[in-house]
Design a protein around this motif. Structure first.
Motif, PDB file in Angstrom:
ATOM      1  N   THR A 198     -24.141 -37.749   9.448  1.00 12.19           N
ATOM      2  CA  THR A 198     -25.592 -37.626   9.633  1.00 12.19           C
ATOM      3  C   THR A 198     -26.235 -37.006   8.407  1.00 12.19           C
ATOM      4  N   ASN A 199     -25.635 -35.923   7.913  1.00 15.94           N
ATOM      5  CA  ASN A 199     -26.176 -35.260   6.724  1.00 15.94           C
ATOM      6  C   ASN A 199     -26.016 -36.109   5.466  1.00 15.94           C
ATOM      7  N   LEU A 200     -25.108 -37.069   5.517  1.00 11.66           N
ATOM      8  CA  LEU A 200     -24.916 -37.960   4.378  1.00 11.66           C
ATOM      9  C   LEU A 200     -26.105 -38.901   4.205  1.00 11.66           C
ATOM     10  N   VAL A 201     -26.858 -39.122   5.298  1.00 16.23           N
ATOM     11  CA  VAL A 201     -27.942 -40.106   5.267  1.00 16.23           C
ATOM     12  C   VAL A 201     -29.317 -39.482   5.472  1.00 16.23           C
ATOM     13  N   VAL A 202     -29.490 -38.703   6.552  1.00 14.35           N
ATOM     14  CA  VAL A 202     -30.832 -38.277   6.956  1.00 14.35           C
ATOM     15  C   VAL A 202     -31.486 -37.350   5.934  1.00 14.35           C
ATOM     16  N   PHE A 203     -30.832 -36.229   5.622  1.00 14.47           N
ATOM     17  CA  PHE A 203     -31.428 -35.278   4.684  1.00 14.47           C
ATOM     18  C   PHE A 203     -31.598 -35.881   3.287  1.00 14.47           C
TER      19      PHE A 203
ATOM     20  N   ILE B 198     -18.032 -27.961   5.530  1.00 14.85           N
ATOM     21  CA  ILE B 198     -17.606 -29.366   5.564  1.00 14.85           C
ATOM     22  C   ILE B 198     -18.784 -30.293   5.847  1.00 14.85           C
ATOM     23  N   ALA B 199     -19.571 -29.967   6.875  1.00 17.58           N
ATOM     24  CA  ALA B 199     -20.632 -30.873   7.305  1.00 17.58           C
ATOM     25  C   ALA B 199     -21.786 -30.932   6.310  1.00 17.58           C
ATOM     26  N   PHE B 200     -22.095 -29.806   5.654  1.00 16.74           N
ATOM     27  CA  PHE B 200     -23.269 -29.778   4.801  1.00 16.74           C
ATOM     28  C   PHE B 200     -22.982 -30.130   3.355  1.00 16.74           C
ATOM     29  N   VAL B 201     -21.705 -30.244   3.002  1.00 10.11           N
ATOM     30  CA  VAL B 201     -21.409 -30.674   1.636  1.00 10.11           C
ATOM     31  C   VAL B 201     -21.843 -32.123   1.437  1.00 10.11           C
ATOM     32  N   SER B 202     -22.019 -32.860   2.546  1.00 10.31           N
ATOM     33  CA  SER B 202     -22.415 -34.262   2.429  1.00 10.31           C
ATOM     34  C   SER B 202     -23.887 -34.418   2.063  1.00 10.31           C
ATOM     35  N   ILE B 203     -24.701 -33.344   2.189  1.00  7.54           N
ATOM     36  CA  ILE B 203     -26.120 -33.452   1.820  1.00  7.54           C
ATOM     37  C   ILE B 203     -26.280 -33.691   0.317  1.00  7.54           C
ATOM     38  N   PRO B 204     -25.763 -32.805  -0.547  1.00  9.11           N
ATOM     39  CA  PRO B 204     -25.871 -33.108  -1.983  1.00  9.11           C
ATOM     40  C   PRO B 204     -25.087 -34.350  -2.380  1.00  9.11           C
ATOM     41  N   LEU B 205     -23.950 -34.592  -1.700  1.00  5.38           N
ATOM     42  CA  LEU B 205     -23.171 -35.794  -2.002  1.00  5.38           C
ATOM     43  C   LEU B 205     -23.982 -37.050  -1.697  1.00  5.38           C
ATOM     44  N   GLY B 206     -24.609 -37.073  -0.507  1.00  4.71           N
ATOM     45  CA  GLY B 206     -25.419 -38.234  -0.140  1.00  4.71           C
ATOM     46  C   GLY B 206     -26.616 -38.403  -1.059  1.00  4.71           C
ATOM     47  N   SER B 207     -27.217 -37.277  -1.478  1.00  5.26           N
ATOM     48  CA  SER B 207     -28.377 -37.357  -2.369  1.00  5.26           C
ATOM     49  C   SER B 207     -27.997 -37.945  -3.724  1.00  5.26           C
ATOM     50  N   VAL B 208     -26.860 -37.504  -4.250  1.00  2.47           N
ATOM     51  CA  VAL B 208     -26.406 -38.033  -5.546  1.00  2.47           C
ATOM     52  C   VAL B 208     -26.044 -39.509  -5.420  1.00  2.47           C
ATOM     53  N   LEU B 209     -25.294 -39.867  -4.353  1.00  2.00           N
ATOM     54  CA  LEU B 209     -24.914 -41.269  -4.157  1.00  2.00           C
ATOM     55  C   LEU B 209     -26.140 -42.152  -3.977  1.00  2.00           C
ATOM     56  N   MET B 210     -27.084 -41.678  -3.150  1.00  2.00           N
ATOM     57  CA  MET B 210     -28.284 -42.466  -2.890  1.00  2.00           C
ATOM     58  C   MET B 210     -29.144 -42.589  -4.142  1.00  2.00           C
TER      59      MET B 210
END
Length: 324
Positions: A138-143, A261-273
């Motif tokens: 979820t954090n990989l996409v929404v935020f 673990i769950a929130f590391v996907s926020i910056p990861l998703g932002s960089v990927l996106m």
């Protein structure tokens, strides 16, 4: 330059995640014991929701009026106000504690031991493992979507991008805030949080997918409010499961690992996106990312459901009635 900006963004998001983890644990510990877990989970997110509702309207309004130079001043005032309230309330919270109460010397060894303990506990709870996956995807996409909204606005092509940014982001925060106010007074815990959470993530993915297809401004603003409602319901049920299944004595360590673990996907998703959107288009990359999330979610549901059944068969005396 792009790499430097990406690193700065990751640092800012990581700092915010640390702040959010501290806020979550503190509110969970201070909440009245008689409160249902869903109310505590919603209360944890109340302060960020207010910020997500107010900040876009103020920022978008200033940008729409051409007063971009005032945005950092407004942000500085908000930071000073928050710091002052934090200092004021910290004195109230700690006024009845002695200086040596609950102190602990932290070293790399103790932190590593606490992390291993928290990981072992989560590994024994299939529901929590699934909630960890839910939080990550979820954090990989929404935020990241809302963080990079100005870039998406280029492809949405609204008439007034600054004003639309404020309305679109504000609608998301308003949806979250209204949902919290409604459900905080209700006891809506479920004994099958995994299935409920999976359904909510699927609905979030569908709404976000429609955002990449339908260009009507009215629909986009309504869809943003719906995303806020769905995300808040996900927080309520997932957060309630974490509170119900985690003993209070180890909650700090477990919740800290969960956040890590769950929130590391926020910056990861932002960089990927950011890089993916720049390469093939933001809407196109978001559709691909949503497809990966849905497929990964389906595989995880099957794996965790089977694991949950195996664990419960091995422990016939399990008292907790929460299942996948």
């Amino acid at each position: 330059m792009i790499l430097i900006v990406a690193l700065i963004f990751i640092g800012l998001e990581s700092s915010f995640s640390l702040y959010s983890a501290t806020l979550e644990t503190t509110i969970a510990d201070l909440a009245p014991k008689k409160w249902p877990s869903n109310r505590t989970a919603l209360m944890i997110q109340l302060q960020p929701q207010v910020g997500r509702s107010v900040a876009p309207f103020i920022g978008g309004g200033l940008l729409a009026m051409g007063l971009i130079s005032l945005t950092p001043i407004a942000a500085g005032i908000a930071i000073l106000l928050t710091t002052g309230l934090l200092l004021l309330w910290s004195e109230i919270v700690t006024s009845g504690q002695s200086a040596t109460e609950n102190t602990k010397t932290f070293t790399f060894r103790t932190i590593w031991a606490d992390t291993r303990m928290a990981a072992r506990y989560i590994a024994t709870q299939p529901v929590l493992v699934f909630m960890l996956v839910i939080g990550f995807v979820t954090n990989l996409v929404v935020f990241p979507f809302y963080s990079l909204l100005p870039a998406f606005l280029v492809e949405m092509s609204p008439d007034n991008k600054a004003a639309f940014y404020g309305r679109f982001s504000g609608a998301y925060g308003a949806g979250m805030l209204i949902t919290s106010m409604i459900f905080m007074s209700l006891n809506k815990n479920t004994n099958r949080p995994g299935i409920v959470a999976a359904g909510l993530v699927l609905m979030i993915s569908i709404v976000l997918g429609l955002v990449t297809i339908i260009s009507s401004e009215a629909f986009l603003i309504v869809s943003s409010a719906v995303l806020g409602v769905l995300f808040m319901m996900l927080v309520m049920f997932a957060g309630g499961a974490w509170l119900d299944l985690t003993p209070s004595k180890i909650r700090v360590r477990v919740f800290s690992l969960k956040r890590l673990i769950a929130f590391v996907s926020i910056p990861l998703g932002s960089v990927l996106m950011g890089f993916g959107g720049a390469a093939i288009g933001y809407m196109t990359f978001l559709r691909i990312l949503l497809g990966v999330v849905v497929v990964g979610l389906g595989v995880t549901v099957l794996l965790c459901k089977g694991w949950n059944q195996k664990v419960r068969r091995e422990d016939e005396n399990l008292k907790d009635n929460i299942v996948f």
